[in-house]
Design a protein around this motif. Structure first.
Motif, PDB file in Angstrom:
ATOM      1  N   ALA A  99       0.932  -1.221   0.026  1.00  0.00           N
ATOM      2  CA  ALA A  99       0.121   0.064  -0.075  1.00  0.00           C
ATOM      3  C   ALA A  99       0.786   1.376  -0.007  1.00  0.00           C
ATOM      4  O   ALA A  99       0.571   2.290  -0.799  1.00  0.00           O
ATOM      5  N   LEU A 100       1.986   1.257   0.906  1.00  0.00           N
ATOM      6  CA  LEU A 100       2.815   2.414   1.003  1.00  0.00           C
ATOM      7  C   LEU A 100       3.484   2.522  -0.398  1.00  0.00           C
ATOM      8  O   LEU A 100       3.333   3.690  -1.150  1.00  0.00           O
ATOM      9  N   ALA A 101       3.871   1.596  -1.060  1.00  0.00           N
ATOM     10  CA  ALA A 101       4.696   1.687  -2.283  1.00  0.00           C
ATOM     11  C   ALA A 101       3.929   2.282  -3.271  1.00  0.00           C
ATOM     12  O   ALA A 101       4.199   3.175  -4.105  1.00  0.00           O
ATOM     13  N   SER A 102       2.579   1.772  -3.480  1.00  0.00           N
ATOM     14  CA  SER A 102       1.637   2.160  -4.380  1.00  0.00           C
ATOM     15  C   SER A 102       1.284   3.772  -4.159  1.00  0.00           C
ATOM     16  O   SER A 102       0.878   4.351  -5.226  1.00  0.00           O
ATOM     17  N   PHE A 103       0.990   3.988  -3.068  1.00  0.00           N
ATOM     18  CA  PHE A 103       0.639   5.642  -2.778  1.00  0.00           C
ATOM     19  C   PHE A 103       1.696   6.204  -2.916  1.00  0.00           C
ATOM     20  O   PHE A 103       1.715   7.449  -3.629  1.00  0.00           O
ATOM     21  N   MET A 104       3.238   5.870  -2.740  1.00  0.00           N
ATOM     22  CA  MET A 104       4.086   6.512  -3.305  1.00  0.00           C
ATOM     23  C   MET A 104       4.385   6.796  -4.647  1.00  0.00           C
ATOM     24  O   MET A 104       4.955   7.854  -5.119  1.00  0.00           O
ATOM     25  N   GLN A 105       3.618   6.074  -5.443  1.00  0.00           N
ATOM     26  CA  GLN A 105       3.922   6.280  -7.128  1.00  0.00           C
ATOM     27  C   GLN A 105       3.059   7.472  -7.348  1.00  0.00           C
ATOM     28  O   GLN A 105       3.387   8.055  -8.078  1.00  0.00           O
ATOM     29  N   ARG A 106       2.036   7.991  -6.535  1.00  0.00           N
ATOM     30  CA  ARG A 106       1.019   9.035  -6.880  1.00  0.00           C
ATOM     31  C   ARG A 106       1.401  10.241  -5.915  1.00  0.00           C
ATOM     32  O   ARG A 106       1.128  11.326  -6.176  1.00  0.00           O
ATOM     33  N   ALA A 107       2.078  10.046  -4.790  1.00  0.00           N
ATOM     34  CA  ALA A 107       1.940  11.029  -3.941  1.00  0.00           C
ATOM     35  C   ALA A 107       2.922  11.972  -4.245  1.00  0.00           C
ATOM     36  O   ALA A 107       3.881  12.055  -5.011  1.00  0.00           O
ATOM     37  N   SER A 108       3.038  13.387  -3.664  1.00  0.00           N
ATOM     38  CA  SER A 108       3.765  14.388  -4.197  1.00  0.00           C
ATOM     39  C   SER A 108       5.300  14.176  -3.269  1.00  0.00           C
ATOM     40  O   SER A 108       5.310  13.543  -2.470  1.00  0.00           O
ATOM     41  N   LYS A 109       6.386  14.804  -3.855  1.00  0.00           N
ATOM     42  CA  LYS A 109       7.432  14.432  -3.179  1.00  0.00           C
ATOM     43  C   LYS A 109       7.874  14.561  -2.119  1.00  0.00           C
ATOM     44  O   LYS A 109       8.530  13.710  -1.171  1.00  0.00           O
ATOM     45  N   PRO A 110       7.421  15.731  -1.385  1.00  0.00           N
ATOM     46  CA  PRO A 110       7.748  16.017   0.204  1.00  0.00           C
ATOM     47  C   PRO A 110       7.127  14.743   0.851  1.00  0.00           C
ATOM     48  O   PRO A 110       7.937  14.259   2.005  1.00  0.00           O
ATOM     49  N   VAL A 111       5.978  14.653   0.618  1.00  0.00           N
ATOM     50  CA  VAL A 111       5.210  13.492   1.521  1.00  0.00           C
ATOM     51  C   VAL A 111       5.737  12.259   1.173  1.00  0.00           C
ATOM     52  O   VAL A 111       6.005  11.492   2.506  1.00  0.00           O
ATOM     53  N   ARG A 112       6.129  11.903   0.250  1.00  0.00           N
ATOM     54  CA  ARG A 112       6.800  10.550  -0.145  1.00  0.00           C
ATOM     55  C   ARG A 112       8.134  10.374   0.525  1.00  0.00           C
ATOM     56  O   ARG A 112       8.405   9.414   1.298  1.00  0.00           O
ATOM     57  N   THR A 113       8.771  11.537   0.581  1.00  0.00           N
ATOM     58  CA  THR A 113      10.210  11.456   1.089  1.00  0.00           C
ATOM     59  C   THR A 113      10.273  11.435   2.931  1.00  0.00           C
ATOM     60  O   THR A 113      10.798  10.546   3.269  1.00  0.00           O
ATOM     61  N   PHE A 114       9.090  12.205   3.168  1.00  0.00           N
ATOM     62  CA  PHE A 114       9.095  12.182   4.479  1.00  0.00           C
ATOM     63  C   PHE A 114       8.663  10.799   5.057  1.00  0.00           C
ATOM     64  O   PHE A 114       9.279  10.290   5.939  1.00  0.00           O
ATOM     65  N   THR A 115       7.536  10.280   4.642  1.00  0.00           N
ATOM     66  CA  THR A 115       6.956   8.915   4.927  1.00  0.00           C
ATOM     67  C   THR A 115       8.249   7.834   4.666  1.00  0.00           C
ATOM     68  O   THR A 115       8.264   7.150   5.729  1.00  0.00           O
ATOM     69  N   GLY A 116       8.718   7.976   3.685  1.00  0.00           N
ATOM     70  CA  GLY A 116       9.763   6.893   3.373  1.00  0.00           C
ATOM     71  C   GLY A 116      11.020   7.006   4.682  1.00  0.00           C
ATOM     72  O   GLY A 116      11.224   5.815   5.220  1.00  0.00           O
ATOM     73  N   ALA A 117      11.322   8.231   5.155  1.00  0.00           N
ATOM     74  CA  ALA A 117      12.238   8.314   5.877  1.00  0.00           C
ATOM     75  C   ALA A 117      11.849   7.731   7.249  1.00  0.00           C
ATOM     76  O   ALA A 117      12.583   7.305   8.009  1.00  0.00           O
ATOM     77  N   ILE A 118      10.727   8.043   7.545  1.00  0.00           N
ATOM     78  CA  ILE A 118      10.274   7.505   8.999  1.00  0.00           C
ATOM     79  C   ILE A 118      10.274   6.139   9.134  1.00  0.00           C
ATOM     80  O   ILE A 118      10.433   5.353   9.888  1.00  0.00           O
ATOM     81  N   VAL A 119       9.689   5.585   7.894  1.00  0.00           N
ATOM     82  CA  VAL A 119       9.409   4.147   7.926  1.00  0.00           C
ATOM     83  C   VAL A 119      10.748   3.327   7.920  1.00  0.00           C
ATOM     84  O   VAL A 119      10.884   2.310   8.583  1.00  0.00           O
ATOM     85  N   VAL A 120      11.654   3.955   7.183  1.00  0.00           N
ATOM     86  CA  VAL A 120      12.945   3.486   6.915  1.00  0.00           C
ATOM     87  C   VAL A 120      13.918   3.353   8.362  1.00  0.00           C
ATOM     88  O   VAL A 120      14.592   2.700   8.732  1.00  0.00           O
ATOM     89  N   THR A 121      13.525   4.653   8.952  1.00  0.00           N
ATOM     90  CA  THR A 121      14.273   4.794  10.306  1.00  0.00           C
ATOM     91  C   THR A 121      13.836   3.740  11.212  1.00  0.00           C
ATOM     92  O   THR A 121      14.709   3.096  11.928  1.00  0.00           O
ATOM     93  N   ALA A 122      12.531   3.491  11.219  1.00  0.00           N
ATOM     94  CA  ALA A 122      11.990   2.235  12.233  1.00  0.00           C
ATOM     95  C   ALA A 122      12.751   0.908  11.806  1.00  0.00           C
ATOM     96  O   ALA A 122      12.848  -0.076  12.825  1.00  0.00           O
ATOM     97  N   TRP A 123      12.876   0.706  10.441  1.00  0.00           N
ATOM     98  CA  TRP A 123      13.789  -0.274  10.190  1.00  0.00           C
ATOM     99  C   TRP A 123      15.159  -0.570  10.530  1.00  0.00           C
ATOM    100  O   TRP A 123      15.958  -1.517  10.796  1.00  0.00           O
ATOM    101  N   VAL A 124      15.920   0.702  10.387  1.00  0.00           N
ATOM    102  CA  VAL A 124      17.248   0.644  10.713  1.00  0.00           C
ATOM    103  C   VAL A 124      17.514   0.740  12.033  1.00  0.00           C
ATOM    104  O   VAL A 124      18.588   0.178  12.630  1.00  0.00           O
ATOM    105  N   LEU A 125      16.635   0.948  13.012  1.00  0.00           N
ATOM    106  CA  LEU A 125      16.880   1.024  14.451  1.00  0.00           C
ATOM    107  C   LEU A 125      17.372  -0.016  14.991  1.00  0.00           C
ATOM    108  O   LEU A 125      16.797  -1.392  14.538  1.00  0.00           O
ATOM    109  N   PRO A 126      18.296  -0.287  15.921  1.00  0.00           N
ATOM    110  CA  PRO A 126      18.578  -1.634  16.481  1.00  0.00           C
ATOM    111  C   PRO A 126      17.452  -2.236  17.266  1.00  0.00           C
ATOM    112  O   PRO A 126      16.587  -1.366  17.625  1.00  0.00           O
ATOM    113  N   GLU A 127      17.360  -3.584  16.909  1.00  0.00           N
ATOM    114  CA  GLU A 127      16.171  -4.444  17.645  1.00  0.00           C
ATOM    115  C   GLU A 127      15.752  -4.035  18.963  1.00  0.00           C
ATOM    116  O   GLU A 127      14.475  -4.111  19.025  1.00  0.00           O
ATOM    117  N   VAL A 128      16.631  -3.780  19.910  1.00  0.00           N
ATOM    118  CA  VAL A 128      16.323  -3.649  21.368  1.00  0.00           C
ATOM    119  C   VAL A 128      15.762  -2.364  21.434  1.00  0.00           C
ATOM    120  O   VAL A 128      14.921  -2.222  22.253  1.00  0.00           O
TER     121      VAL A 128
END
Lengths: 297, 283
Positions: A99-128
């Motif tokens: 859903a996120l990926a397909s929304f990103m196809q249409r979304a405006s660039k700032p929103v896309r970048t912001f959401t991507g950064a937030i979601v990826v940060t959650a992923w990069v954080l250490p497990e603990v």
């Protein structure tokens, strides 16, 4: 005369060995520290090895496995692992990532970048750290209940009432970025003309998704599902930090059950039998994944 | 007729864009709450488990945790473990990838298939036998043992990535060096690796990030508190010290997470957001 082909062959063998030489450090490490333990795992799963007291261990055949399948707490762990995997990986990470990926196809660039950064940060954080953040989020006095109070919705003690749901959501929070990246890459490879043609023909968003987009990215879906599942099967730290498998054993998935049996109850043999089963399930998924990938190696 | 139709389509595009923006922002809001908690709490003198803007800002939490015992020793341990593990992984993977990428052999395919299979095995499952094995060979509670295991667990994926990146470097460039009398090792070091710089960076950063965040491996293989990396020592905030000081826990979480986030940003910038993990996930 007879020595010529012989030296030629010897020369070729020598060259082959020389060429294989650089592979040896990696091979030795893999054999000693990965294949070795897996082999050892297959051996001690059939013994009654314990941590304390007993110095000798003896071969007990399938006793550990028979015990496991008659053990209610083991079956509980299997069930919770299934719930955890289906909820967080198959449904959560996979669907939300798409859903996120397909929304990103249409979304405006700032929103896309912001959401991507937030979601990826959650992923990069250490497990603990991810575990602590979600612990704080789901605790009775935590953020989720504060938000629910604010919206005049009933709040509850999530970690007590629905611990497996809380850790599943935590896994979605932490793991969705991977699916998002995989699906973004896959969607970007679909030629624009195809979706535009369908749009001109008046196909609605859902129909386009179902009849055009999904079939075109089906291989990405397959590999993503496999990798998500394998990843989710081996989650330990996240659940350990949030609930320790509790309360009782209501969020105790197989890795936590394995740890409890092997270390808190000192039954290494039994714990390893559980590990071997987990490894077998993982291997099955891994084989399916390899078939799906079918790359020319 | 024409202009009207195009403006109709334009407005439909705009509606779609707005809908997509709204959807993304809703998800982002849900995702941002736990992150906001850790950032705000770390500056909050009276932090608890709720996300809220602190009534007054303080650096006290950072000040309190920036001690050798709480922060510096665990981070140094993390650096030793993950630095050592990454170095071993990258060197072994680069060496192994070279013949796999450059020479034809009947063993290449089975080797790469085994590697691909090992890439997705649940490593968590073998931690109990690894522990038992390490006790027998006296590697338990040693940094080197943990480093070896870290490297071995990361190697399959590292070799896989490294080989794919290496395949992208044309062979012709090396052949010139060979005619000048360079050995394979020299051409790997001087020509192939520099040309696949971004690839090596991806393998390095990915291995490091995976090890930095790993909790279970050091939790099992190390016993002495002085040797614990940050991923395990962070548990001490919840230990037997009674009440948890959430502000300090948050400050420590931020200090501990910053290196991997910076590394990730660095590499993904360089590759144009393409940290797409190479061929590994290409369906």
């Amino acid at each position: 005369m007879t020595t010529a082909p012989h030296t030629h062959r010897a020369h070729r063998t020598r060259r082959a060995l020389l060429r294989a030489l650089p592979v040896s450090p990696a091979t030795i490490l893999l054999l000693l520290f990965l294949a070795g333990p897996i082999g050892y795992c297959a051996y001690i799963a059939f013994t009654d090895l314990q941590l304390t007291g007993q110095a000798e261990s003896s071969f007990v055949g399938f006793a550990n496995f028979r015990e496991a399948f008659g053990d209610e707490r083991f079956l509980n762990a299997v069930w919770l692992t299934l719930v955890f995997t289906v909820l967080s990986s198959l449904i959560g990470q996979n669907t939300l990532g798409l859903a996120l990926a397909s929304f990103m196809q249409r979304a405006s660039k700032p929103v896309r970048t912001f959401t991507g950064a937030i979601v990826v940060t959650a992923w990069v954080l250490p497990e603990v750290v991810a575990g602590f953040l979600l612990y704080a989020f789901f605790r009775r006095e935590g953020t989720l209940n504060a938000v629910l109070d604010f919206l005049h919705l009933p709040s509850q003690n999530w970690m007590f009432t629905l611990p497996i749901l809380a850790v599943s959501f935590a896994n979605v929070w932490r793991g969705t970025a991977f699916s998002m990246l995989v699906y973004s890459a896959a969607l970007n490879e679909i030629p624009k003309e195809i979706t535009e043609a369908a749009e001109m023909d008046g196909a609605s968003g859902w129909r386009r998704m179902w009849h055009i987009t999904l079939p075109m990215i089906r291989r990405s879906i397959g590999t993503n599902l496999m990798l998500n599942t394998l990843q989710t099967l081996s989650v330990f730290g996240l659940i350990w930090v949030m609930t320790r498998g509790g309360p009782g054993n209501r969020s105790q998935t197989l890795p936590l059950f394995m740890y409890e049996q092997a270390f808190q109850k000192s039954m290494i043999g039994y714990g390893t039998a559980v590990a071997l089963l987990l490894l077998l399930v993982g291997s099955l998924f891994s084989l399916v994944y390899m078939r799906l990938l079918r790359t020319e190696v | 007729m024409k202009p009207k139709r195009s403006s109709n389509r334009l407005s439909r595009r705009t509606t779609h864009r707005l809908a997509a923006d709204a959807g993304l922002l809703a998800v982002a809001a849900a995702f941002v709450l736990p992150l906001a908690w850790v950032v705000l709490s770390s500056f909050d003198p009276k932090a608890d488990l709720k996300v809220r803007v602190p009534s007054s800002l303080t650096l006290d939490n950072y000040d309190k945790v920036l001690t050798p015992e709480i922060t510096f020793t665990p981070l140094l341990n993390s650096l030793l473990l993950c630095g050592g593990g990454t170095l071993l992984t990258v060197v072994c993977a680069a060496l192994a990838a070279y013949p796999l990428s450059r020479y034809k052999s009947r063993l290449n395919r089975p080797f790469m298939l085994t590697i691909l299979f090992a890439t997705s095995l649940p490593i968590t499952a073998i931690m109990v036998p690894v522990y038992a094995l390490f006790v027998q060979v006296d590697l338990i509670d040693t940094m080197q043992g943990t480093i070896f295991f870290f490297a071995a667990s990361q190697l399959p994926f590292a070799i896989w990535l490294m080989k794919n990146f290496m395949d992208g470097v044309p062979k012709e460039l090396e052949e010139a060096a060979w005619t000048d009398g360079a050995s394979s090792f020299q051409s790997l070091l001087r020509i192939v690796l520099p040309l696949m710089g971004p690839g090596v960076a991806v393998v390095t950063v990915f291995s490091f990030v995976m090890m930095w965040g790993n909790f279970f491996v050091p939790f099992m293989l190390l016993l002495t508190p002085e040797q614990m990396p940050a991923s395990v020592s962070i548990n001490d905030f919840f230990g037997n010290k009674g009440t948890v000081v959430y502000g300090q826990l948050a400050a420590f979480s931020i200090i501990y997470s910053t290196p991997v986030i910076l590394l990730y940003v660095l590499v993904s910038r360089r590759l144009g957001g393409g940290f797409a993990l190479g061929g590994a996930v290409k369906g």
